[in-house]
Design a protein around this motif. Structure first.
Motif, PDB file in Angstrom:
ATOM      1  N   GLY A 192     -14.170 -36.236 107.458  1.00  0.00           N
ATOM      2  CA  GLY A 192     -12.842 -36.000 106.926  1.00  0.00           C
ATOM      3  C   GLY A 192     -12.526 -34.525 107.006  1.00  0.00           C
ATOM      4  N   PHE A 193     -11.251 -34.178 107.118  1.00  0.00           N
ATOM      5  CA  PHE A 193     -10.877 -32.796 107.328  1.00  0.00           C
ATOM      6  C   PHE A 193     -11.127 -31.969 106.069  1.00  0.00           C
ATOM      7  CE2 PHE A 193      -8.106 -29.308 108.838  1.00  0.00           C
ATOM      8  CZ  PHE A 193      -8.589 -29.212 110.128  1.00  0.00           C
ATOM      9  N   LEU A 194     -11.053 -30.652 106.220  1.00  0.00           N
ATOM     10  CA  LEU A 194     -11.325 -29.733 105.119  1.00  0.00           C
ATOM     11  C   LEU A 194     -10.510 -30.081 103.884  1.00  0.00           C
ATOM     12  CD1 LEU A 194     -11.173 -26.460 107.256  1.00  0.00           C
ATOM     13  CD2 LEU A 194     -13.241 -27.528 106.340  1.00  0.00           C
ATOM     14  N   GLY A 195     -11.192 -30.182 102.732  1.00  0.00           N
ATOM     15  CA  GLY A 195     -10.507 -30.429 101.476  1.00  0.00           C
ATOM     16  C   GLY A 195     -10.109 -31.856 101.204  1.00  0.00           C
ATOM     17  N   SER A 196     -10.596 -32.785 102.000  1.00  0.00           N
ATOM     18  CA  SER A 196     -10.173 -34.182 101.830  1.00  0.00           C
ATOM     19  C   SER A 196     -10.917 -34.899 100.709  1.00  0.00           C
ATOM     20  CB  SER A 196     -10.360 -34.949 103.148  1.00  0.00           C
ATOM     21  OG  SER A 196     -11.713 -34.909 103.572  1.00  0.00           O
ATOM     22  N   GLY A 197     -12.016 -34.332 100.223  1.00  0.00           N
ATOM     23  CA  GLY A 197     -12.718 -34.947  99.094  1.00  0.00           C
ATOM     24  C   GLY A 197     -14.027 -35.618  99.444  1.00  0.00           C
ATOM     25  N   LYS A 198     -14.654 -35.233 100.559  1.00  0.00           N
ATOM     26  CA  LYS A 198     -15.922 -35.865 100.970  1.00  0.00           C
ATOM     27  C   LYS A 198     -17.010 -35.666  99.923  1.00  0.00           C
ATOM     28  CE  LYS A 198     -16.239 -33.537 104.789  1.00  0.00           C
ATOM     29  NZ  LYS A 198     -14.975 -32.766 104.621  1.00  0.00           N
ATOM     30  N   THR A 199     -17.185 -34.427  99.483  1.00  0.00           N
ATOM     31  CA  THR A 199     -18.251 -34.134  98.519  1.00  0.00           C
ATOM     32  C   THR A 199     -18.001 -34.820  97.188  1.00  0.00           C
ATOM     33  OG1 THR A 199     -18.675 -32.008  99.596  1.00  0.00           O
ATOM     34  CG2 THR A 199     -19.534 -32.295  97.378  1.00  0.00           C
ATOM     35  N   THR A 200     -16.738 -34.906  96.784  1.00  0.00           N
ATOM     36  CA  THR A 200     -16.402 -35.599  95.533  1.00  0.00           C
ATOM     37  C   THR A 200     -16.786 -37.067  95.609  1.00  0.00           C
ATOM     38  OG1 THR A 200     -14.551 -34.089  95.140  1.00  0.00           O
ATOM     39  CG2 THR A 200     -14.524 -36.180  93.952  1.00  0.00           C
ATOM     40  N   LEU A 201     -16.459 -37.709  96.720  1.00  0.00           N
ATOM     41  CA  LEU A 201     -16.817 -39.118  96.883  1.00  0.00           C
ATOM     42  C   LEU A 201     -18.333 -39.288  96.933  1.00  0.00           C
ATOM     43  CD1 LEU A 201     -15.146 -41.807  99.028  1.00  0.00           C
ATOM     44  CD2 LEU A 201     -17.598 -41.466  99.274  1.00  0.00           C
ATOM     45  N   LEU A 202     -19.015 -38.411  97.669  1.00  0.00           N
ATOM     46  CA  LEU A 202     -20.465 -38.529  97.791  1.00  0.00           C
ATOM     47  C   LEU A 202     -21.146 -38.321  96.441  1.00  0.00           C
ATOM     48  CD1 LEU A 202     -22.966 -38.906  99.468  1.00  0.00           C
ATOM     49  CD2 LEU A 202     -22.823 -36.505 100.170  1.00  0.00           C
ATOM     50  N   LYS A 203     -20.684 -37.354  95.680  1.00  0.00           N
ATOM     51  CA  LYS A 203     -21.253 -37.120  94.349  1.00  0.00           C
ATOM     52  C   LYS A 203     -21.079 -38.344  93.471  1.00  0.00           C
ATOM     53  CE  LYS A 203     -21.364 -33.581  90.721  1.00  0.00           C
ATOM     54  NZ  LYS A 203     -21.282 -34.430  89.533  1.00  0.00           N
ATOM     55  N   ARG A 204     -19.921 -38.967  93.564  1.00  0.00           N
ATOM     56  CA  ARG A 204     -19.662 -40.176  92.771  1.00  0.00           C
ATOM     57  C   ARG A 204     -20.637 -41.288  93.164  1.00  0.00           C
ATOM     58  NH1 ARG A 204     -15.326 -41.776  89.090  1.00  0.00           N
ATOM     59  NH2 ARG A 204     -15.718 -43.965  88.700  1.00  0.00           N
ATOM     60  N   VAL A 205     -20.861 -41.444  94.466  1.00  0.00           N
ATOM     61  CA  VAL A 205     -21.778 -42.477  94.953  1.00  0.00           C
ATOM     62  C   VAL A 205     -23.204 -42.201  94.467  1.00  0.00           C
ATOM     63  CG1 VAL A 205     -22.894 -43.387  97.027  1.00  0.00           C
ATOM     64  CG2 VAL A 205     -20.409 -43.121  96.961  1.00  0.00           C
ATOM     65  N   LEU A 206     -23.629 -40.941  94.515  1.00  0.00           N
ATOM     66  CA  LEU A 206     -24.987 -40.597  94.095  1.00  0.00           C
ATOM     67  C   LEU A 206     -25.216 -40.832  92.604  1.00  0.00           C
ATOM     68  CD1 LEU A 206     -25.586 -37.275  96.090  1.00  0.00           C
ATOM     69  CD2 LEU A 206     -26.343 -39.586  96.663  1.00  0.00           C
ATOM     70  N   GLU A 207     -24.151 -40.724  91.826  1.00  0.00           N
ATOM     71  CA  GLU A 207     -24.290 -40.877  90.378  1.00  0.00           C
ATOM     72  C   GLU A 207     -24.201 -42.330  89.931  1.00  0.00           C
ATOM     73  OE1 GLU A 207     -21.186 -38.392  88.960  1.00  0.00           O
ATOM     74  OE2 GLU A 207     -22.366 -36.537  89.089  1.00  0.00           O
ATOM     75  N   GLU A 208     -23.815 -43.254  90.847  1.00  0.00           N
ATOM     76  CA  GLU A 208     -23.725 -44.666  90.493  1.00  0.00           C
ATOM     77  C   GLU A 208     -25.097 -45.227  90.121  1.00  0.00           C
ATOM     78  OE1 GLU A 208     -21.326 -47.266  90.479  1.00  0.00           O
ATOM     79  OE2 GLU A 208     -19.849 -45.667  90.347  1.00  0.00           O
TER      80      GLU A 208
END
Length: 352
Positions: free
Chosen positions: A16-32
């Motif tokens: 996904g392009f810069l600032g699209s929220g990749k790290t936010t989504l990945l962090k959410r997945v890791l915390e599930e």
């Protein structure tokens, strides 16, 4: 949630392009609370491992960072080495993880990353590329798609599209964006997300990407004609013409990533088709992001599953045609400025 398929390590590419929220989504997945141990290959363009620091703050995962370059180019060999070492460590029991997630930089072209799973024999034997997930910034995607080919390639490679920041976009912007994305890649389901809030079944075990017969092709994305704006008969086809519509008042985007479908009820001649496809990928393989379909071959009782990415192509026997099933070839092509007329004529010339 399944952790593997026939012994393969499932791998997901998050782009996904810069600032699209990749790290936010990945962090959410890791915390599930999913009970999975996930190895993350994290890539940044500098020496500071900011994203990795964010990710490991609350998650006990294997974080592997490739810095000083983009995972799709200057450190591509590092990606191969990392995947090999992770696989070897898992095999020996020194590393314990259930699956791998690769988060690319916002400026990455996913193509070379995808190819890594098929051009390296050791990696191909250990991993199964499950899917390419693309985050799309609902506020800035229109301008990004206009200005950056990397953003358009990320859409073309996607098996699933997650649109972030929709709540911040101007009224009417999101429906226009969704229509544009559907024209570029109609086979990728779209989902609006807020702060990375995505259910795990929408992220893992999608079986959206493979180049072998280990997985059956998903027939759903080939069920309906693609809509682009004019009417014509498919070259070489023998059915009714299908229509292509603009979809909205801003439909005249000059996106170089486009999609079309070839259909025919006439069977293919195997030798002619093989020669044409070899010529096609030799001439235009770098433009062809994804192509995938079911082929009706002359004299064959089984479907042939046909898939490819760039110059990498594979075809394998699928299930038998059902007695009451209409035998028909259907192939979707997604690529950059592809010569549609040339491909349609060439495929038409290969019909028995």
């Amino acid at each position: 949630m399944a952790a593997s398929n026939a012994g393969f390590i499932p791998a997901t590419i998050l782009t996904g392009f810069l600032g699209s929220g990749k790290t936010t989504l990945l962090k959410r997945v890791l915390e599930e609370a999913h009970g999975l141990k996930i190895a993350v290959i994290e890539n940044e363009l500098g020496e500071e491992s900011i994203d990795a620091e964010i990710l490991v703050a609350d998650a006990r995962e294997n974080i592997v960072q490739l810095s000083n370059g983009c995972v799709c180019c200057t450190v591509r060999d590092d990606l191969r080495t990392t995947l090999r070492e992770l696989g070897e460590g898992r095999r020996k029991g020194t590393l314990r993880f259930d699956r791998v997630v690769i988060e690319t930089t916002g400026l990455a072209d996913p193509g070379p990353v995808v190819q890594t799973f098929f051009v390296d024999e050791r990696i191909a034997e250990a991993y199964m590329l499950d899917s390419v997930l693309t985050l799309v910034d609902g506020c800035h995607a229109a301008a990004q798609l206009d200005q950056h080919q990397e953003a358009r390639r990320q859409i073309g490679f996607a098996d699933r599209l997650f649109i972030s920041k929709a709540e911040l976009a101007e009224p009417g912007a999101i429906p226009r964006l969704q229509q544009r994305l559907a024209r570029m890649n109609p086979r990728a389901p779209q989902r609006l997300v807020q702060f990375g809030d995505v259910a795990l079944p929408e992220v893992f075990d999608l079986r959206g990407f493979n180049l072998t017969s280990r997985l059956e092709i998903d027939p759903a994305f080939l069920a309906e004609p693609v809509d682009h704006g004019h009417e014509h008969s498919a070259a070489g086809g023998d059915g009714a013409p299908h229509t292509h519509g603009r979809g909205d008042e801003h439909g005249a985007h000059s996106d170089d990533v486009k999609c079309f479908v070839f259909r025919s009820k006439r069977a293919f001649d195997a030798s002619r088709l093989e020669r044409f496809l070899a010529k096609l990928v030799d001439l235009y393989g770098t433009r062809m992001l994804r192509y995938k379909g079911v082929l009706h071959m002359h004299g064959a009782a089984r479907k042939v599953i046909f898939q490819g990415v760039h110059q990498l192509m594979s075809s394998d026997q699928g299930p038998k045609w059902a007695p009451d099933e209409t035998r028909q070839s259907r192939v979707v092509f997604i690529g950059i400025d592809m010569p549609e007329d040339f491909i349609r004529r060439g495929l038409g010339d290969c019909l028995a």
